[in-house]
Design a protein around this motif. Structure first.
Motif, short mmCIF file in Angstrom:
data_model
loop_
_atom_site.label_atom_id
_atom_site.label_comp_id
_atom_site.label_asym_id
_atom_site.label_seq_id
_atom_site.Cartn_x
_atom_site.Cartn_y
_atom_site.Cartn_z
N GLY A 68 46.54 79.55 -33.10
CA GLY A 68 45.80 80.57 -33.82
C GLY A 68 44.47 80.85 -33.16
O GLY A 68 44.40 81.16 -31.97
N MET A 69 43.39 80.72 -33.92
CA MET A 69 42.06 80.89 -33.35
C MET A 69 41.78 79.84 -32.28
O MET A 69 41.10 80.10 -31.30
N MET A 123 44.97 85.73 -34.02
CA MET A 123 44.71 85.78 -35.46
C MET A 123 45.00 87.17 -36.02
O MET A 123 44.36 87.60 -36.98
N THR A 125 45.77 82.65 -40.51
CA THR A 125 44.40 83.18 -40.64
C THR A 125 43.96 83.06 -42.09
O THR A 125 44.72 83.38 -43.01
N SER A 166 38.97 86.02 -43.75
CA SER A 166 39.10 86.68 -42.45
C SER A 166 40.22 87.71 -42.47
O SER A 166 40.10 88.78 -41.86
N THR A 167 41.32 87.42 -43.16
CA THR A 167 42.41 88.39 -43.26
C THR A 167 41.96 89.62 -44.05
O THR A 167 42.22 90.76 -43.65
N SER A 226 39.94 91.84 -42.13
CA SER A 226 40.69 92.45 -41.03
C SER A 226 41.58 93.59 -41.50
O SER A 226 42.17 94.29 -40.68
N ASP A 267 39.33 80.19 -40.80
CA ASP A 267 38.74 81.32 -41.54
C ASP A 267 37.34 81.61 -40.99
O ASP A 267 36.33 81.34 -41.64
#
Length: 341
Positions: A30-31, A79, A150, A154-155, A158, A206
């Motif tokens: 992921g990140m 992400m 994610t 943060s989602t 986004s 996050d």
């Protein structure tokens, strides 16, 4: 070193607060993924192609594990899976540049259109990740496959213009909570499928949910409850959860103890030794500086890693997202300091 446990046993025992002969050394995906240029150019499994092809994704994930020395497999390599599935446009980047959100689908929380449950899990890219997880977990039964998700804040930031979203946490609190609840339910469905397909750990990063961005009040109001809702839904399946919080956590430290994760990962500016002593009983993970990993000398990386081992840090890992230009030799300096001593 003669290891007592397999990498999967070691990580799961650590997350279950059981004794191990040494800390695991991981990079969750992921990140925080290690699909660096040095790895990709040496194997031919490359990004951005591997974002959309499960066989390429599996090949690259396997390459990362074999070449870096990290004791896990971590996917996906970005992400953006969740936000794309919920309508945002994604720029898939290049070999050197990770995907990013090109345009959020909504301009405000009031404009959000609520897709039916399972929208993320039904998306083509989620299908790629799920198929890759299933294949890798069967191919490597003794290696933990970590499914990366994610985080809710943060989602949400986004799919809604992030500056507007952050302002609306205060100005449109009730609607913002509705968006957060919707996003979290979509993430829960996706995380459950990752676990069902063989992920032995779920990692939640996050990066928008930081003390610096949200402040203590909104971190407590919007980050903690939805991170916990997601984490607890996964833990109900018997699958442990790692949560990563970016930045300086000092102003939100009292809230960190509320997080219901099995391990807490934090950024390089945080003293893990101090955090471990202040959050009694919390399993801590990290936090070798990614700046050091990109620009430092091998000896400095070794020294930083040895310091974390000496401090009794439970899981050794990079502090945050690795630059794709990070040299492989520095990553090996990190991993081998843990596994070879």
């Amino acid at each position: 070193m003669n290891d007592t446990f397999s990498p999967k046993e070691r990580l799961l025992r650590t997350l279950d607060k059981k004794s191990v002969e040494r800390p695991p050394v991981i990079c969750p995906g992921g990140m925080m993924n290690a699909a660096i240029v040095d790895v990709m150019t040496s194997t031919g499994h490359t990004l951005p192609d591997a974002h959309g092809d499960w066989q390429l994704m599996s090949g690259l994930a396997s390459d990362v594990k074999e070449l870096t020395g990290f004791e896990n497999i971590g996917i996906p390599f970005c992400m953006t899976v969740e936000a794309e599935a919920l309508g945002s446009q994604v720029d898939f980047g290049t070999l050197e540049c990770e995907p990013k959100i090109q345009k959020e689908v909504f301009g405000s929380v009031e404009a959000v259109e609520y897709l039916s449950p399972g929208a993320v899990s039904r998306s083509p890219r989620a299908g790629v990740v799920l198929q890759s997880v299933a294949e890798l977990s069967k191919r490597y039964p003794d290696i933990p496959v970590i499914g990366s998700v994610t985080g809710p804040v943060s989602t949400a930031a986004s799919i809604v213009d992030p500056m507007t979203f952050l302002k609306q946490l205060r100005k449109s609190r009730e609607t913002a909570h509705r968006v957060m609840d919707y996003v979290t339910d979509q993430l829960i469905d996706y995380a459950r499928l990752l676990a069902d397909n063989g992920a032995s750990v779920i990692s939640i990063a996050d990066p928008t949910a930081t003390g610096e961005i949200l402040g203590p009040r909104f971190f407590d109001d919007f980050a903690v409850p939805y991170l916990n809702k997601l984490a607890l839904a996964v833990k109900e399946l018997g699958v442990p959860v790692i949560i990563h919080i970016c930045g300086d956590v000092n102003m939100v430290k009292p809230m960190l103890a509320k997080l219901r994760s099995d391990a807490l990962s934090v950024d390089a500016m945080v003293s893990l030794r101090k955090l471990k002593s202040e959050l009694d009983g919390v399993t801590v993970m990290g936090n070798v500086s990614t700046y050091l990993l990109e620009f430092g000398e091998e000896r400095a990386v070794q020294s930083a890693t040895q310091g974390l081992k000496a401090a009794g840090i439970d899981i050794i890992a990079p502090a945050c997202g690795l630059s794709t230009s990070t040299p492989l030799r520095n990553i090996k300096a990190l991993t081998h300091t843990v596994t070879d001593d």
